[in-house]
Structures are given as C-alpha cells and as structure tokens.
Design a protein around this motif. Structure first.
Motif, PDB file in Angstrom:
ATOM      1  N   LYS A   1       0.836  -1.206   0.000  1.00 16.08           N
ATOM      2  CA  LYS A   1       0.000   0.000   0.000  1.00 16.08           C
ATOM      3  C   LYS A   1       0.878   1.265   0.000  1.00 16.08           C
ATOM      4  O   LYS A   1       0.650   2.199  -0.761  1.00 16.08           O
ATOM      5  N   PHE A   2       1.896   1.248   0.861  1.00 14.70           N
ATOM      6  CA  PHE A   2       2.806   2.387   0.930  1.00 14.70           C
ATOM      7  C   PHE A   2       3.596   2.580  -0.350  1.00 14.70           C
ATOM      8  O   PHE A   2       3.773   3.696  -0.823  1.00 14.70           O
TER       9      PHE A   2
ATOM     10  N   THR B   1       1.493   4.156  -3.040  1.00 11.72           N
ATOM     11  CA  THR B   1       1.366   5.602  -2.830  1.00 11.72           C
ATOM     12  C   THR B   1       2.649   6.318  -3.240  1.00 11.72           C
ATOM     13  O   THR B   1       2.622   7.345  -3.910  1.00 11.72           O
TER      14      THR B   1
ATOM     15  N   VAL C   1       3.395   9.388  -5.858  1.00 16.92           N
ATOM     16  CA  VAL C   1       4.006  10.668  -5.489  1.00 16.92           C
ATOM     17  C   VAL C   1       5.226  10.944  -6.370  1.00 16.92           C
ATOM     18  O   VAL C   1       5.499  12.096  -6.730  1.00 16.92           O
TER      19      VAL C   1
ATOM     20  N   ILE D   1      -1.867  15.888 -11.955  1.00 20.87           N
ATOM     21  CA  ILE D   1      -1.494  15.930 -10.529  1.00 20.87           C
ATOM     22  C   ILE D   1      -2.756  15.907  -9.657  1.00 20.87           C
ATOM     23  O   ILE D   1      -2.817  15.180  -8.664  1.00 20.87           O
ATOM     24  N   GLN D   2      -3.761  16.680 -10.059  1.00 20.89           N
ATOM     25  CA  GLN D   2      -5.045  16.664  -9.330  1.00 20.89           C
ATOM     26  C   GLN D   2      -5.595  15.252  -9.231  1.00 20.89           C
ATOM     27  O   GLN D   2      -5.973  14.773  -8.165  1.00 20.89           O
TER      28      GLN D   2
ATOM     29  N   SER E   1      -3.491  12.954  -6.974  1.00 23.43           N
ATOM     30  CA  SER E   1      -3.648  13.341  -5.561  1.00 23.43           C
ATOM     31  C   SER E   1      -4.981  12.841  -5.028  1.00 23.43           C
ATOM     32  O   SER E   1      -5.060  12.290  -3.916  1.00 23.43           O
ATOM     33  N   GLN E   2      -6.034  13.057  -5.811  1.00 20.02           N
ATOM     34  CA  GLN E   2      -7.369  12.614  -5.371  1.00 20.02           C
ATOM     35  C   GLN E   2      -7.411  11.101  -5.184  1.00 20.02           C
ATOM     36  O   GLN E   2      -7.990  10.603  -4.229  1.00 20.02           O
TER      37      GLN E   2
ATOM     38  N   ILE F   1      -4.948   9.130  -4.311  1.00 16.21           N
ATOM     39  CA  ILE F   1      -4.246   8.788  -3.060  1.00 16.21           C
ATOM     40  C   ILE F   1      -5.139   9.105  -1.867  1.00 16.21           C
ATOM     41  O   ILE F   1      -5.276   8.304  -0.946  1.00 16.21           O
ATOM     42  N   ILE F   2      -5.759  10.278  -1.876  1.00 16.24           N
ATOM     43  CA  ILE F   2      -6.584  10.708  -0.744  1.00 16.24           C
ATOM     44  C   ILE F   2      -7.774   9.770  -0.555  1.00 16.24           C
ATOM     45  O   ILE F   2      -8.117   9.411   0.572  1.00 16.24           O
TER      46      ILE F   2
ATOM     47  N   GLY G   1      -6.746   6.369   0.921  1.00 14.00           N
ATOM     48  CA  GLY G   1      -6.039   6.393   2.227  1.00 14.00           C
ATOM     49  C   GLY G   1      -6.986   6.364   3.406  1.00 14.00           C
ATOM     50  O   GLY G   1      -8.148   6.145   3.317  1.00 14.00           O
TER      51      GLY G   1
END
Lengths: 121, 121
Positions: A73-74, A77, A81, A110-111, A114-115, A117-118, A121
């Motif tokens: 999982k890490f 992510t 990134v 990038i948006q 990022s979304q 990942i969020i 999580g």
C-alpha cells in the motif's frame, strides 16, 4: 527486490510484532550486518540456533505482509508521489520555456493522482 | 476522531491479525452496524459474550496501532497529499488569471512535499 532491502522494509513495518529475541536477531543481521556466528556470540546461542530464529522471524514478517499488505500500500502511494514530482519538474521546465499551453493537462494529472491517493487512504 | 470511524480504519489496517471470531464481531458491529443482541443471535452467544469479544478485539486493534503506528503514517502522508492538491488548485487558478509570477513558489512547495513523502516511505 533485493532480499536485504526487502527484509529491512518488512522489519521497519512489522518488526514490533516479533518476539524480543526475533527482533534482536533480525536487527543485528539485517540492520547491523552481523554474521550468524557474531550474533551467536552476542546472544549466547549456537550459530544454528541463530539461523533458526532468523528464518522463523523472516517467515513471520513475510506472513504479516501477506495478510496486511501495508508495505505494498505504501509503495503504491510512493510510486504515485514520484509521478507527481516528475510532473512538477516538467511544469517548472515548461514555465521557464514559456510553454504555458502544455501545463494545464499536467496540473490536471497531478489533481487526479492526488485525489486517488486521498480516496484510497 | 469519532470512534466508529477510528475503529473502521484500525480494522481496515489490522483486522486480518484478529482471531476469526473477533474479526466477525468487529465486522458485524462496525461495518454492518448490527447491535450486540443481533450479533449474539447471529453467532449464537450471549449479548455479554459478544460485548467481551468486541472489547478484546478493539483493544487488540488499538494495541497494534500503538506498536506499529501505520495508520498514523498513512494519515500523515494523506495530509501532505491534500496540501499538494490544494496547491495544484491554486496554481490552476493563477494560470487562469495569468498571475504567473506567483506560481513558481507553489511548484517548489509541491516538489518539497513530494520529496518528503518519497524519502519517508
């Protein structure tokens, strides 16, 4: 992946679930690079005994990851990134070159990442 | 944080380390919103028995997080990614308004945060 690195990561994540002796052996072997014989002297058991503890500890760490998958999982992510970082570097270069028309799609990417990942999580 | 949410997250991370019965009780209570009495009927034990299993399972989940801190690690990363997303939204707005001079410092900030996440991971 190289076993040394992989065990280091698994130990970093799950090491505190090991027994005290298992923790110590993994720490000496993988983090401090002691030989089996040196560990044996350090904790007063035979080289073979150290080997057995080491193998059992390694198996436990691998089993924790099989069950929980938190290292994966890490890493997932982290890969995302890295893509964000590359995109950001690209954008900075495009800014310098005044190629503004190519920037927006990269910002949107990038948006999106990022979304993702969020939300995971 | 709200206990319901917190337990849900702990269960998501560490649930597979619970016993089969503990897993089932937590799943029915926190994910499927069964009452203690309903769980008791479902798995054929007393309401008090369900309560005891639930408390022990909750304690185990909290202890795993105390030992490993992986939920915290994830949340920290997530907070950073939220900052990246906000910065990206800001940059898109600045692009629209042609305020290019303010963009570079925000891009540098995204770089910095991304590198932090990658190095910690």
């Amino acid at each position: 992946m190289e076993k040394l690195v992989e065990m280091g990561i698994l130990f970093d994540f799950y090491g505190k679930l090991l027994s005290e002796k298992q923790y110590r052996v993994i720490d000496l072997y993988y983090i401090n690079n002691f030989s089996l014989a040196e560990i044996g002297e350090e904790i007063n058991i035979s080289r073979q005994g150290v080997y057995d503890i080491l193998k059992r500890a390694e198996n436990r760490l691998v089993q924790y990851e099989d069950k929980l998958g938190l290292v994966k999982k890490f890493k997932d992510t982290n890969e995302k990134v890295k893509i964000i970082l590359n995109l950001t570097n690209d954008i900075m270069m495009l800014m310098e070159k005044k190629k503004l028309s190519e920037i927006n799609s990269k910002l949107q990417y990038i948006q999106k990442i990022s979304q993702e990942i969020i939300e995971e999580g």
